[in-house]
Design a protein around this motif. Structure first.
Motif, short mmCIF file in Angstrom:
data_model
loop_
_atom_site.label_atom_id
_atom_site.label_comp_id
_atom_site.label_asym_id
_atom_site.label_seq_id
_atom_site.Cartn_x
_atom_site.Cartn_y
_atom_site.Cartn_z
N UNK A 184 36.62 33.28 42.70
CA UNK A 184 35.55 34.12 43.27
C UNK A 184 34.81 34.74 42.11
N UNK A 207 27.77 36.71 45.21
CA UNK A 207 29.19 36.40 45.41
C UNK A 207 29.33 34.89 45.59
N UNK A 267 26.26 41.76 35.07
CA UNK A 267 27.71 41.77 34.86
C UNK A 267 28.28 40.60 35.66
N UNK A 268 29.16 39.82 35.03
CA UNK A 268 29.82 38.71 35.72
C UNK A 268 31.33 38.88 35.65
N UNK A 269 31.96 38.88 36.82
CA UNK A 269 33.42 38.88 36.87
C UNK A 269 33.87 37.57 37.52
N UNK A 270 34.78 36.88 36.84
CA UNK A 270 35.36 35.65 37.36
C UNK A 270 36.79 35.99 37.76
N UNK A 271 37.08 35.81 39.04
CA UNK A 271 38.33 36.35 39.59
C UNK A 271 39.14 35.31 40.36
N UNK A 272 40.43 35.63 40.49
CA UNK A 272 41.33 34.88 41.37
C UNK A 272 41.88 35.83 42.43
N UNK A 303 31.73 37.48 40.93
CA UNK A 303 30.96 38.64 41.35
C UNK A 303 29.94 38.90 40.25
N UNK A 334 26.64 41.14 39.20
CA UNK A 334 25.73 42.24 39.49
C UNK A 334 24.46 42.02 38.68
#
Lengths: 95, 95
Positions: free
Chosen positions: B3, B53, B87-92, B5, B7
């Motif tokens: 996923x 997203x 801002x980029x968040x790469x998530x599990x 996210x 901004x």
């Protein structure tokens, strides 16, 4: 429908404890009016950054969630395990 | 599954223009390998804050997306309309 994005900055040594506390939110939240989606993710670069993504039918449903017993019982416990204040964005679809 | 996210802080007077440019990303992205979800939201308090997203089958699929022709053609145009770096968040999934 609203989408919320919450960035939670957890203490580096409290991640598992935080997730255990957070688990208590899931079931009661899934039973609330207007609940659509409630997922918690972990940033790959900063494992102590957890992002909660929620979908609710309406802003009113989300506001009721913030007033719920489980929210007001559990979230204060989560806050104790955070290294700084979180960020909450309440959003609508742009396209 | 990952996923992301993102901004995106758009110039206050360029929101509609930004969304028009962004529209060009949707269809080609939906055709990419590993595409699951690709949605853009607008913050209720700051309409110039847009949050994208994305769900992808794998990090590799997302990396391929970042190398795609449409990404490298359109995203620079989007950046021109932004008031500061995103801002980029790469998530599990955490749970």
């Amino acid at each position: 429908m609203i989408q919320t994005v919450s960035k939670l900055y957890v203490m580096e040594d409290k991640i598992n404890e935080f997730l255990e506390v957070f688990k208590g939110m899931i079931e009661p939240t899934q039973k609330e009016k207007g609940y659509i989606e409630y997922e918690i993710y972990q940033d790959e670069e900063d494992p102590a950054l957890l992002i909660v993504l929620e979908k609710w039918e309406s802003k009113e449903d989300f506001d009721n969630h913030l007033q719920s017993k489980h929210f007001n019982k559990i979230v204060p416990e989560m806050v104790k395990l955070m290294r700084k204040e979180g960020e909450l964005n309440i959003c609508k679809r742009a396209l």
